[in-house]
Scaffold this motif. Sequence first.
Motif, short mmCIF file in Angstrom:
data_model
loop_
_atom_site.label_atom_id
_atom_site.label_comp_id
_atom_site.label_asym_id
_atom_site.label_seq_id
_atom_site.Cartn_x
_atom_site.Cartn_y
_atom_site.Cartn_z
N VAL A 1 0.84 -1.20 0.00
CA VAL A 1 0.00 0.00 0.00
C VAL A 1 0.87 1.25 0.00
CG1 VAL A 1 -1.68 1.33 1.35
CG2 VAL A 1 -1.98 -1.14 1.05
N LYS B 1 1.46 4.16 -3.48
CA LYS B 1 1.15 5.59 -3.44
C LYS B 1 1.94 6.37 -4.48
CE LYS B 1 0.49 9.48 -0.31
NZ LYS B 1 0.20 10.33 -1.43
N PRO C 1 -8.15 8.04 -3.25
CA PRO C 1 -8.93 6.99 -2.60
C PRO C 1 -10.33 7.49 -2.24
CG PRO C 1 -6.78 7.24 -1.55
CD PRO C 1 -6.97 8.40 -2.47
N ARG D 1 -11.36 2.83 1.18
CA ARG D 1 -10.15 2.06 1.49
C ARG D 1 -10.39 1.34 2.81
NH1 ARG D 1 -4.73 5.20 1.35
NH2 ARG D 1 -4.82 4.81 -0.87
N GLY D 2 -10.90 0.11 2.69
CA GLY D 2 -11.20 -0.63 3.91
C GLY D 2 -12.47 -0.10 4.53
N ARG E 1 -12.30 -6.46 2.68
CA ARG E 1 -11.39 -5.36 2.29
C ARG E 1 -11.77 -4.90 0.89
NH1 ARG E 1 -8.04 -1.44 4.05
NH2 ARG E 1 -6.32 -1.11 2.64
N ASN E 2 -12.30 -3.69 0.78
CA ASN E 2 -12.74 -3.13 -0.50
C ASN E 2 -12.08 -1.77 -0.69
OD1 ASN E 2 -15.04 -5.11 -1.22
ND2 ASN E 2 -15.40 -4.58 0.92
N VAL E 3 -11.66 -1.52 -1.93
CA VAL E 3 -10.97 -0.27 -2.25
C VAL E 3 -11.56 0.29 -3.54
CG1 VAL E 3 -8.74 0.77 -2.86
CG2 VAL E 3 -8.83 -1.05 -1.14
N LEU F 1 -10.58 3.58 -6.03
CA LEU F 1 -9.70 4.71 -6.32
C LEU F 1 -10.29 5.46 -7.51
CD1 LEU F 1 -6.29 2.78 -6.24
CD2 LEU F 1 -7.40 3.99 -4.35
#
Length: 95
Positions: free
Chosen positions: A22, A26, A36, A39-40, A53-55, A57
């Motif tokens: 992670v 960046k 983001p 993020r979580g 756990r989902n993200v 962007l």
Amino acid sequence: MAKGYVIAHAIVTDAEKWAQYVAKSKVALDKYEGKPIVRGGKCQILEGNGTQRNVVLEFPSYEQAIGYATSPEYAEAKALRQGAGSIDITVVEGV
């Protein structure tokens, strides 16, 4: 121009290695102007086989989202993630 989104669903098995990934990712995120959105955080799976756990962007364009996901900078971060869990990643054009 429609925005682009990277949507990821992950299962983390080694939090320390995942944190290195992670942090390194960046560099690519900044280069391609990603932000983001998710993020979580708290989540509740209502149907199917979702993950905890989902993200999400957000990028200024679909092309920048693809650029991020296929960049050499992201590839370096991805190498740090190996053995730390599994992930599904999709790049989507916004409306």
